[in-house]
Write a protein that holds these residues in place. Structure first.
Motif, mmCIF file in Angstrom:
data_model
loop_
_atom_site.group_PDB
_atom_site.id
_atom_site.type_symbol
_atom_site.label_atom_id
_atom_site.label_comp_id
_atom_site.label_asym_id
_atom_site.label_seq_id
_atom_site.Cartn_x
_atom_site.Cartn_y
_atom_site.Cartn_z
ATOM 1 N N GLY A 168 32.542 -13.829 6.601
ATOM 2 C CA GLY A 168 33.297 -13.121 7.630
ATOM 3 C C GLY A 168 32.702 -11.801 8.042
ATOM 4 O O GLY A 168 33.198 -11.156 8.972
ATOM 5 N N ARG A 169 31.641 -11.367 7.405
ATOM 6 C CA ARG A 169 31.015 -10.082 7.727
ATOM 7 C C ARG A 169 29.874 -10.331 8.718
ATOM 8 O O ARG A 169 28.739 -10.540 8.333
ATOM 9 C CB ARG A 169 30.516 -9.397 6.463
ATOM 10 N N TRP A 170 30.228 -10.279 9.985
ATOM 11 C CA TRP A 170 29.261 -10.628 11.029
ATOM 12 C C TRP A 170 28.377 -9.454 11.431
ATOM 13 O O TRP A 170 27.323 -9.642 12.039
ATOM 14 C CB TRP A 170 30.017 -11.149 12.263
ATOM 15 N N LEU A 171 28.797 -8.229 11.090
ATOM 16 C CA LEU A 171 28.049 -7.031 11.476
ATOM 17 C C LEU A 171 27.360 -6.452 10.249
ATOM 18 O O LEU A 171 28.020 -5.992 9.309
ATOM 19 C CB LEU A 171 28.994 -6.001 12.093
ATOM 20 N N SER A 172 26.033 -6.505 10.235
ATOM 21 C CA SER A 172 25.256 -5.993 9.097
ATOM 22 C C SER A 172 24.572 -4.690 9.485
ATOM 23 O O SER A 172 23.952 -4.593 10.550
ATOM 24 C CB SER A 172 24.201 -7.013 8.670
ATOM 25 N N ILE A 173 24.700 -3.684 8.629
ATOM 26 C CA ILE A 173 24.027 -2.393 8.831
ATOM 27 C C ILE A 173 22.973 -2.276 7.743
ATOM 28 O O ILE A 173 23.305 -2.222 6.550
ATOM 29 C CB ILE A 173 25.009 -1.221 8.749
ATOM 30 N N ILE A 174 21.739 -2.242 8.153
ATOM 31 C CA ILE A 174 20.638 -2.304 7.189
ATOM 32 C C ILE A 174 19.821 -1.021 7.262
ATOM 33 O O ILE A 174 19.305 -0.654 8.322
ATOM 34 C CB ILE A 174 19.744 -3.527 7.476
ATOM 35 N N GLY A 175 19.736 -0.357 6.132
ATOM 36 C CA GLY A 175 18.908 0.839 6.039
ATOM 37 C C GLY A 175 17.447 0.468 5.909
ATOM 38 O O GLY A 175 17.079 -0.404 5.118
ATOM 39 N N VAL A 176 16.620 1.139 6.707
ATOM 40 C CA VAL A 176 15.182 0.871 6.719
ATOM 41 C C VAL A 176 14.447 2.147 6.349
ATOM 42 O O VAL A 176 14.719 3.218 6.904
ATOM 43 C CB VAL A 176 14.718 0.374 8.098
ATOM 44 N N GLY A 177 13.512 2.046 5.417
ATOM 45 C CA GLY A 177 12.692 3.190 5.043
ATOM 46 C C GLY A 177 11.377 3.187 5.794
ATOM 47 O O GLY A 177 11.093 2.309 6.623
ATOM 48 N N GLU A 178 10.552 4.174 5.497
ATOM 49 C CA GLU A 178 9.244 4.279 6.156
ATOM 50 C C GLU A 178 8.294 3.160 5.742
ATOM 51 O O GLU A 178 7.271 2.948 6.394
ATOM 52 C CB GLU A 178 8.613 5.641 5.843
ATOM 53 N N ASP A 179 8.643 2.438 4.690
ATOM 54 C CA ASP A 179 7.803 1.311 4.273
ATOM 55 C C ASP A 179 8.156 0.044 5.042
ATOM 56 O O ASP A 179 7.569 -1.019 4.803
ATOM 57 C CB ASP A 179 7.925 1.062 2.772
ATOM 58 N N GLY A 180 9.108 0.136 5.986
ATOM 59 C CA GLY A 180 9.417 -0.991 6.862
ATOM 60 C C GLY A 180 9.898 -2.216 6.126
ATOM 61 O O GLY A 180 10.685 -2.138 5.181
ATOM 62 N N VAL A 181 9.396 -3.388 6.544
ATOM 63 C CA VAL A 181 9.873 -4.660 5.979
ATOM 64 C C VAL A 181 9.500 -4.802 4.511
ATOM 65 O O VAL A 181 10.167 -5.539 3.765
ATOM 66 C CB VAL A 181 9.328 -5.856 6.783
ATOM 67 N N ASP A 182 8.461 -4.104 4.072
ATOM 68 C CA ASP A 182 8.060 -4.206 2.665
ATOM 69 C C ASP A 182 9.166 -3.719 1.733
ATOM 70 O O ASP A 182 9.249 -4.157 0.581
ATOM 71 C CB ASP A 182 6.788 -3.393 2.405
ATOM 72 N N GLY A 183 10.002 -2.806 2.209
ATOM 73 C CA GLY A 183 11.066 -2.264 1.368
ATOM 74 C C GLY A 183 12.380 -2.998 1.486
ATOM 75 O O GLY A 183 13.359 -2.616 0.827
ATOM 76 N N LEU A 184 12.451 -4.041 2.326
ATOM 77 C CA LEU A 184 13.701 -4.769 2.528
ATOM 78 C C LEU A 184 13.877 -5.858 1.487
ATOM 79 O O LEU A 184 12.918 -6.520 1.085
ATOM 80 C CB LEU A 184 13.734 -5.391 3.925
ATOM 81 N N SER A 185 15.116 -6.062 1.083
ATOM 82 C CA SER A 185 15.422 -7.131 0.135
ATOM 83 C C SER A 185 15.374 -8.477 0.841
ATOM 84 O O SER A 185 15.449 -8.540 2.084
ATOM 85 C CB SER A 185 16.826 -6.912 -0.449
ATOM 86 N N PRO A 186 15.306 -9.583 0.099
ATOM 87 C CA PRO A 186 15.342 -10.914 0.735
ATOM 88 C C PRO A 186 16.609 -11.115 1.574
ATOM 89 O O PRO A 186 16.556 -11.745 2.631
ATOM 90 C CB PRO A 186 15.273 -11.869 -0.460
ATOM 91 N N VAL A 187 17.754 -10.605 1.096
ATOM 92 C CA VAL A 187 18.993 -10.749 1.866
ATOM 93 C C VAL A 187 18.884 -10.013 3.197
ATOM 94 O O VAL A 187 19.275 -10.535 4.242
ATOM 95 C CB VAL A 187 20.199 -10.233 1.045
ATOM 96 N N ALA A 188 18.360 -8.791 3.161
ATOM 97 C CA ALA A 188 18.211 -8.014 4.394
ATOM 98 C C ALA A 188 17.278 -8.719 5.370
ATOM 99 O O ALA A 188 17.552 -8.788 6.586
ATOM 100 C CB ALA A 188 17.688 -6.616 4.068
ATOM 101 N N ARG A 189 16.207 -9.260 4.873
ATOM 102 C CA ARG A 189 15.262 -9.971 5.742
ATOM 103 C C ARG A 189 15.942 -11.170 6.411
ATOM 104 O O ARG A 189 15.743 -11.421 7.604
ATOM 105 C CB ARG A 189 14.063 -10.462 4.921
ATOM 106 N N ARG A 190 16.748 -11.893 5.630
ATOM 107 C CA ARG A 190 17.387 -13.070 6.180
ATOM 108 C C ARG A 190 18.431 -12.698 7.229
ATOM 109 O O ARG A 190 18.579 -13.366 8.242
ATOM 110 C CB ARG A 190 18.032 -13.889 5.062
ATOM 111 N N LEU A 191 19.160 -11.616 6.981
ATOM 112 C CA LEU A 191 20.160 -11.167 7.946
ATOM 113 C C LEU A 191 19.513 -10.806 9.280
ATOM 114 O O LEU A 191 20.033 -11.127 10.349
ATOM 115 C CB LEU A 191 20.928 -9.972 7.390
ATOM 116 N N ILE A 192 18.372 -10.133 9.221
ATOM 117 C CA ILE A 192 17.668 -9.772 10.456
ATOM 118 C C ILE A 192 17.178 -11.029 11.165
ATOM 119 O O ILE A 192 17.293 -11.161 12.389
ATOM 120 C CB ILE A 192 16.490 -8.822 10.134
ATOM 121 N N ALA A 193 16.637 -11.957 10.399
ATOM 122 C CA ALA A 193 16.109 -13.186 11.008
ATOM 123 C C ALA A 193 17.204 -14.022 11.655
ATOM 124 O O ALA A 193 16.984 -14.671 12.682
ATOM 125 C CB ALA A 193 15.379 -13.999 9.939
ATOM 126 N N ASP A 194 18.422 -14.004 11.075
ATOM 127 C CA ASP A 194 19.518 -14.831 11.584
ATOM 128 C C ASP A 194 20.288 -14.180 12.726
ATOM 129 O O ASP A 194 21.078 -14.846 13.394
ATOM 130 C CB ASP A 194 20.507 -15.152 10.459
#
Length: 412
Positions: free
Chosen positions: A10-36
């Protein structure tokens, strides 16, 4: 594709913090949320850092940024991602989104904030450091935090902020303070440099920077004391000033509490409203002043003493009170010269709110005594004398100030 964890249902709105390391610093869940996501919003820098992950429509923040809420609203119930810097709920976009959407609709995956990264680089305990944002805010807002020996972390507005801050510190007698400028933390372009305020010579500072301060004060430094009743000479005034002893008693009578709003009717030099704001960063104050030169003077005092957030309404009460936010406390500095002003302020005051009125003249004191008889509360007389030289010698005598009658009442 694997099912989402239960916490995301039910959580359709995801707020993802991004650091200066970009995608390298994102968790697998964060990556999937962005892709979906059907829609991905963020600053152009954030969108570029996450480039290649998103297959949905990418939208940079509009100006004004609040217009993005309409875009997000139109996708309610479908996957949306908002990209933000570091921790979105620490001086970030999270607060704006919470005003429109509920926690049950959102999933936030924060990254390390600029404050956390700065403290880690410097070896500072974050709980012992004051944190301030100068991003989109007046530089003067930092003044209240400039205490001898204090450590501060400040988010900069741009690459010019460190130099501007160094000038402010030097002007206030804090020139030996060390400024550490931390640029693009957590990425390949990270850089950390130091200088004193009086010898500041760092150039080419990146717009994305955090400033660490280790305050060193000279004996003559301009420090805003932590107690109420600041020295009278810290306020520019034409004589209409609530004197420090009376001001300290007045603040105690107003009894400020976290997050409350004060109306200062007859603002004058702004001393009571300014000291109200200094009690806690969450405090709010509106000053009502008929004379334009006094309103301008109060604004200068507010900036110099670290409360640039003082809202000033230039106009004459009671007309100027219409439409203002409901106050938790009201201060009538000139007594109740106009009964209509009292009635309007009393009617506007929220139930349980406090009203304090000070008066000097016999006529206004008589009105306060009458109001005390009608509304209750308590009424006190303040007699203050200061020692002053007599003649040309070294003999000192007491020089009484005009007695002040103060009425304090709580609205039922």
């Amino acid at each position: 594709m694997a099912e989402r964890p239960d916490c995301m249902t039910g959580r359709w709105l995801s707020i993802i913090g991004v650091g200066e390391d970009g995608v390298d610093g994102l968790s697998p869940v964060a990556r999937r949320l962005i892709a979906d996501a059907e829609l991905v919003l963020g600053g152009r820098r954030h969108l570029a850092l996450a480039e290649g992950l998103s297959t949905g429509r990418q939208v940079p923040w509009p100006s004004p940024i609040a217009e993005a809420l309409i875009e997000i609203e139109g996708h309610r119930g479908r996957p949306v991602v908002v990209l933000a810097s570091g921790d979105p709920f620490h001086f970030g976009v999270g607060d704006m989104l919470m005003r429109r959407f509920t926690p049950d609709e959102m999933l936030c995956l924060p990254a390390a904030s600029a404050f956390s990264l700065s403290a880690a680089r410097l070896g500072w305990s974050l709980q012992a450091v004051s944190t301030v944002s100068l991003h989109g805010r007046p530089l003067a807002g930092i003044v209240r935090y400039l205490q001898p020996g204090a450590r501060l972390l400040a988010l900069a507005w741009d690459g010019e902020t460190p130099a501007a801050l160094a000038r402010l510190l030097t002007e206030r007698g804090l020139g030996r303070t060390t400024l550490t400028v931390l640029e693009r933390l957590g990425g390949p372009a990270e850089r950390i440099r130091r200088a004193t305020a009086e010898g500041f010579d760092l150039d080419g500072v990146d717009a994305l920077n955090t400033i660490a301060l280790e305050i060193v004060a000279s004996p003559e430094a301009q420090i805003v004391a932590l107690s109420p009743g600041l020295e009278d000479d810290q306020f520019e005034s034409d004589g209409q000033l609530t004197k420090r002893e009376v001001r300290a008693v007045t603040l105690a009578a107003l009894a400020p509490r976290q997050g409350e709003l004060l109306w200062d009717v007859g603002l004058g030099a702004g001393s009571v409203a300014i000291e109200w704001l200094l009690r806690h960063p969450s405090m709010k104050a509106i000053g009502i002043e008929a004379a334009p030169e006094r309103a301008a003077r109060a604004a200068r005092n507010a900036a110099r003493l670290g409360t640039p957030d003082l809202e000033i309404v230039q106009g004459r009460a009671p007309e100027a009170l219409r439409g203002l936010a409901v106050p938790d406390a009201v201060f009538l500095g000139g007594g109740v010269a106009d009964p209509a002003t009292f009635e309007a302020a009393w009617a506007s005051l929220r139930p349980g709110g406090r009203l304090v009125a000070n008066s000097v003249s016999l006529a206004s004191q008589a009105r306060l005594i009458d109001l005390f008889g009608r509304h209750g509360g308590e009424i006190v007389r303040l007699d203050i004398a200061r020692a002053g030289a007599a003649g040309m010698g070294k003999v000192f005598v007491w020089r009484p100030m005009s007695p002040i009658v103060q009425w304090r009442a709580r609205k039922p």
